[in-house]
Write a protein that holds these residues in place. Structure first.
Motif, PDB file in Angstrom:
ATOM      1  N   VAL A  47       0.842  -1.189   0.000  1.00 31.57           N
ATOM      2  CA  VAL A  47       0.000   0.000   0.000  1.00 31.57           C
ATOM      3  C   VAL A  47       0.882   1.247   0.000  1.00 31.57           C
ATOM      4  N   ARG A  48       0.602   2.133  -0.922  1.00 31.80           N
ATOM      5  CA  ARG A  48       1.416   3.339  -1.068  1.00 31.80           C
ATOM      6  C   ARG A  48       1.251   4.258   0.136  1.00 31.80           C
ATOM      7  N   ALA A  49       2.337   4.828   0.580  1.00 33.41           N
ATOM      8  CA  ALA A  49       2.308   5.758   1.709  1.00 33.41           C
ATOM      9  C   ALA A  49       1.619   7.048   1.287  1.00 33.41           C
ATOM     10  N   ARG A  50       0.646   7.466   2.059  1.00 33.00           N
ATOM     11  CA  ARG A  50      -0.057   8.720   1.837  1.00 33.00           C
ATOM     12  C   ARG A  50      -0.009   9.526   3.125  1.00 33.00           C
ATOM     13  N   GLY A  51      -0.127  10.817   3.000  1.00 39.01           N
ATOM     14  CA  GLY A  51      -0.137  11.654   4.180  1.00 39.01           C
ATOM     15  C   GLY A  51      -1.445  11.535   4.934  1.00 39.01           C
ATOM     16  N   ALA A  52      -1.486  12.163   6.102  1.00 37.88           N
ATOM     17  CA  ALA A  52      -2.728  12.204   6.863  1.00 37.88           C
ATOM     18  C   ALA A  52      -3.790  12.939   6.047  1.00 37.88           C
ATOM     19  N   PRO A  53      -5.060  12.536   6.147  1.00 34.62           N
ATOM     20  CA  PRO A  53      -6.111  13.162   5.333  1.00 34.62           C
ATOM     21  C   PRO A  53      -6.220  14.661   5.546  1.00 34.62           C
ATOM     22  N   THR A  54      -5.911  15.149   6.746  1.00 35.14           N
ATOM     23  CA  THR A  54      -6.048  16.571   7.040  1.00 35.14           C
ATOM     24  C   THR A  54      -4.888  17.019   7.902  1.00 35.14           C
ATOM     25  N   ARG A  55      -4.692  18.342   7.947  1.00 37.52           N
ATOM     26  CA  ARG A  55      -3.694  18.900   8.853  1.00 37.52           C
ATOM     27  C   ARG A  55      -4.176  18.722  10.294  1.00 37.52           C
ATOM     28  N   PRO A  56      -3.272  18.579  11.265  1.00 34.03           N
ATOM     29  CA  PRO A  56      -3.685  18.389  12.655  1.00 34.03           C
ATOM     30  C   PRO A  56      -4.652  19.446  13.157  1.00 34.03           C
ATOM     31  N   GLU A  57      -4.506  20.686  12.629  1.00 32.63           N
ATOM     32  CA  GLU A  57      -5.404  21.734  13.114  1.00 32.63           C
ATOM     33  C   GLU A  57      -6.660  21.835  12.260  1.00 32.63           C
ATOM     34  N   GLY A  58      -6.771  20.953  11.261  1.00 30.26           N
ATOM     35  CA  GLY A  58      -7.909  21.004  10.373  1.00 30.26           C
ATOM     36  C   GLY A  58      -9.101  20.235  10.912  1.00 30.26           C
ATOM     37  N   PRO A  59      -9.981  19.702  10.022  1.00 21.87           N
ATOM     38  CA  PRO A  59     -11.216  19.068  10.450  1.00 21.87           C
ATOM     39  C   PRO A  59     -11.003  17.768  11.197  1.00 21.87           C
ATOM     40  N   ALA A  60      -9.731  17.278  11.314  1.00 17.70           N
ATOM     41  CA  ALA A  60      -9.506  16.101  12.134  1.00 17.70           C
ATOM     42  C   ALA A  60      -9.773  16.410  13.599  1.00 17.70           C
ATOM     43  N   ARG A  61      -9.742  17.687  13.986  1.00 15.15           N
ATOM     44  CA  ARG A  61     -10.058  18.027  15.370  1.00 15.15           C
ATOM     45  C   ARG A  61     -11.533  17.777  15.607  1.00 15.15           C
ATOM     46  N   GLY A  62     -11.811  17.156  16.743  1.00 15.67           N
ATOM     47  CA  GLY A  62     -13.189  16.798  17.027  1.00 15.67           C
ATOM     48  C   GLY A  62     -13.354  15.299  16.982  1.00 15.67           C
ATOM     49  N   GLY A  63     -14.225  14.795  17.792  1.00 12.36           N
ATOM     50  CA  GLY A  63     -14.409  13.359  17.901  1.00 12.36           C
ATOM     51  C   GLY A  63     -15.576  12.867  17.080  1.00 12.36           C
ATOM     52  N   PRO A  64     -16.304  11.863  17.634  1.00 16.01           N
ATOM     53  CA  PRO A  64     -17.405  11.266  16.872  1.00 16.01           C
ATOM     54  C   PRO A  64     -18.523  12.234  16.556  1.00 16.01           C
ATOM     55  N   SER A  65     -18.635  13.335  17.327  1.00 15.92           N
ATOM     56  CA  SER A  65     -19.694  14.308  17.035  1.00 15.92           C
ATOM     57  C   SER A  65     -19.551  14.875  15.639  1.00 15.92           C
ATOM     58  N   VAL A  66     -18.293  14.974  15.150  1.00 15.72           N
ATOM     59  CA  VAL A  66     -18.086  15.462  13.788  1.00 15.72           C
ATOM     60  C   VAL A  66     -18.685  14.480  12.785  1.00 15.72           C
ATOM     61  N   GLY A  67     -18.450  13.182  13.003  1.00 19.08           N
ATOM     62  CA  GLY A  67     -19.031  12.175  12.113  1.00 19.08           C
ATOM     63  C   GLY A  67     -20.542  12.225  12.118  1.00 19.08           C
ATOM     64  N   LEU A  68     -21.136  12.401  13.288  1.00 22.33           N
ATOM     65  CA  LEU A  68     -22.590  12.510  13.371  1.00 22.33           C
ATOM     66  C   LEU A  68     -23.089  13.730  12.617  1.00 22.33           C
ATOM     67  N   ARG A  69     -22.403  14.856  12.765  1.00 23.55           N
ATOM     68  CA  ARG A  69     -22.828  16.087  12.076  1.00 23.55           C
ATOM     69  C   ARG A  69     -22.694  15.937  10.567  1.00 23.55           C
ATOM     70  N   VAL A  70     -21.618  15.312  10.128  1.00 24.60           N
ATOM     71  CA  VAL A  70     -21.421  15.111   8.692  1.00 24.60           C
ATOM     72  C   VAL A  70     -22.569  14.296   8.106  1.00 24.60           C
ATOM     73  N   ILE A  71     -22.961  13.239   8.814  1.00 23.55           N
ATOM     74  CA  ILE A  71     -23.998  12.342   8.295  1.00 23.55           C
ATOM     75  C   ILE A  71     -25.380  12.978   8.378  1.00 23.55           C
ATOM     76  N   PHE A  72     -25.734  13.480   9.543  1.00 24.84           N
ATOM     77  CA  PHE A  72     -27.121  13.874   9.770  1.00 24.84           C
ATOM     78  C   PHE A  72     -27.444  15.301   9.357  1.00 24.84           C
ATOM     79  N   THR A  73     -26.469  16.042   8.846  1.00 24.34           N
ATOM     80  CA  THR A  73     -26.779  17.347   8.263  1.00 24.34           C
ATOM     81  C   THR A  73     -26.745  17.298   6.743  1.00 24.34           C
ATOM     82  N   ASP A  74     -26.540  16.109   6.190  1.00 23.92           N
ATOM     83  CA  ASP A  74     -26.531  15.945   4.739  1.00 23.92           C
ATOM     84  C   ASP A  74     -27.661  15.002   4.356  1.00 23.92           C
TER      85      ASP A  74
END
Length: 428
Positions: A191-218
């Protein structure tokens, strides 16, 4: 979207997927072998069916805790690194169960810790696949994975018993550990090495509530997840009643095995038909009808038909539940890459929790009513639930409600307050 379904040859022509698939198969077998072997080790050491059941059920409990807490790692850390880390950690933890004199409660806790590493592995792999596979290869690969999971479940149980007989319980655990170690090696090599999906200060901040918001606001994501949860919960309730169902038909362990194998066999068949022989443009239109079918067909079981008919009905219900294969592909592509790990984590955690709850409620109902009655009623409720969600289903020409997702991105900025170049590109 092309009119022609991708072939298996085209899917496996992608080098990264070949390695991911092989590693996935090894991890699946390792999960099954570990659950069976440790549960058996606990039972033979204590004679407690409750402790043995707790050991086996730890995989469900781990999703309810590890899902919300750990799947976010797939959005914070490079996904290849998350998968390798999870496999290596499992390979190191499992041999501890083979040490002599480990008390049964410690074995249960150890298996729970091992199972906690599965949610971030699954979330990282699910989030990575859309980047590895283009076009129709992605949904077809989902079908391959689904079929493989059904087969691996059966083979894992059978292999667990064979390994215990041939190598002893502790020897089987060492083989289990080797499956995870080999999986980590394959991912590291292929598997090819890829960087982290986001910068540490980006949308990776936040826990499962972010996943819930992404799903249930779309609109789309909300509909996809609700249909998956409702249809699967009511059809999965039947799986927890296979033993009382077999007894109702005056069958023994062999009958239980046949009943348990019927739905996975139907699911594997349905996944092949949907991904290999169904045109890509047709699959999304079949999701809702198949979801209704997967539950509605079980209503006939309430009539207590002959056993061979029940087996056929369970196979049809399993084939209908293959709607999850194209639905998974729609979901994976609809979620922005930087939120994909947490979104998959929320979806799978909710799915596991509802499956476990449905089995418990069905078991309680079967204390009062016949298993056939409970399964038939569950089918009615499941079909009605999916039909009630039909108005929420996005039409082909509808546009996604991107506002909430854009807001999530806009609030994820650099320390200076300006969006990064990659995030700005995502807004377009």
């Amino acid at each position: 979207m092309t009119e022609r379904a991708a072939t298996y040859t085209e899917v496996f022509a992608v080098r990264e997927y070949r390695y991911l698939f092989t590693a996935y198969l090894l991890s699946l077998l390792g999960d099954q072998l570990t659950a069976v072997t440790v549960a058996y080790l606990v039972y033979t050491g204590t004679g407690s069916a409750a402790l043995a059941a707790a050991a086996y059920a730890s995989s469900y409990l781990a999703w309810l805790t590890g899902g919300p807490l750990l799947t976010g790692l797939a959005d914070r850390i490079a996904r290849r690194r998350v998968m390798i880390g999870c496999d290596v950690a499992r390979a190191l933890l499992i041999p501890l169960a083979a040490l002599p004199g480990v008390p049964a409660p410690a074995l249960v806790a150890l298996l729970f810790a091992v199972n906690l590493l599965r949610p971030p592995f699954v979330a990282a792999r699910a989030a990575l696949l859309p980047e590895v596979l283009e076009g129709d290869r992605y949904p077809v690969a989902n079908g391959v994975d689904n079929t493989t999971a059904q087969i691996a479940q059966v083979l894992g149980f059978a292999a667990g018993g064979g390994l215990v007989a041939a190598l002893s319980l502790r020897g089987a655990l060492l083989v289990d550990a080797a499956t995870f170690l080999l999986s980590a090696v394959l991912i590291g090599i292929g598997v090819r090495a890829r960087g982290a999906p986001t910068r540490p200060e980006g949308p990776a901040r936040g826990g499962p509530s972010v996943g819930l918001r992404v799903i249930f606001t779309d609109q789309r994501l909300r509909a996809y997840v609700l249909v998956l949860w409702v249809a699967t919960a009511f059809t999965y309730a039947a799986e927890g009643l296979m033993a009382p169902l077999a007894l109702q038909y005056r069958g023994g362990p062999g009958t239980v095995g046949l009943l348990l194998a019927a739905a996975p066999l139907g699911t594997a068949t349905g996944a092949v038909l949907l991904t290999r022989f169904c045109p890509p443009r047709t699959r999304p239109r079949l999701i809702l009808p198949l979801a209704v079918l997967s539950a509605a067909i079980l209503t006939v079981v309430a009539l207590a038909p002959p056993l061979w008919t029940v087996l056929g009905l369970l196979m049809v219900a399993g084939a209908g539940s293959a709607f999850g294969v194209p639905l998974n592909a729609l979901f994976g592509r609809a979620v922005p890459a930087e939120f994909r790990g947490r979104a998959f984590g929320v979806a799978i955690t909710g799915l596991s929790g509802l499956q476990g709850l449905a089995m418990i409620l069905a078991g309680l109902a079967a204390e009062r009513w016949a298993a056939t009655t409970v399964i038939g009623t569950s089918g009615v409720l499941g079909a009605m639930g999916v039909l009630a969600l039909a108005p929420l289903w996005p039409h082909r020409r509808s546009r996604p409600a991107a506002g909430p997702l854009e807001h999530l991105r806009m609030t994820s900025t650099t320390p200076e307050g300006s969006a990064t170049a990659s995030q700005a590109a995502n807004l377009r």
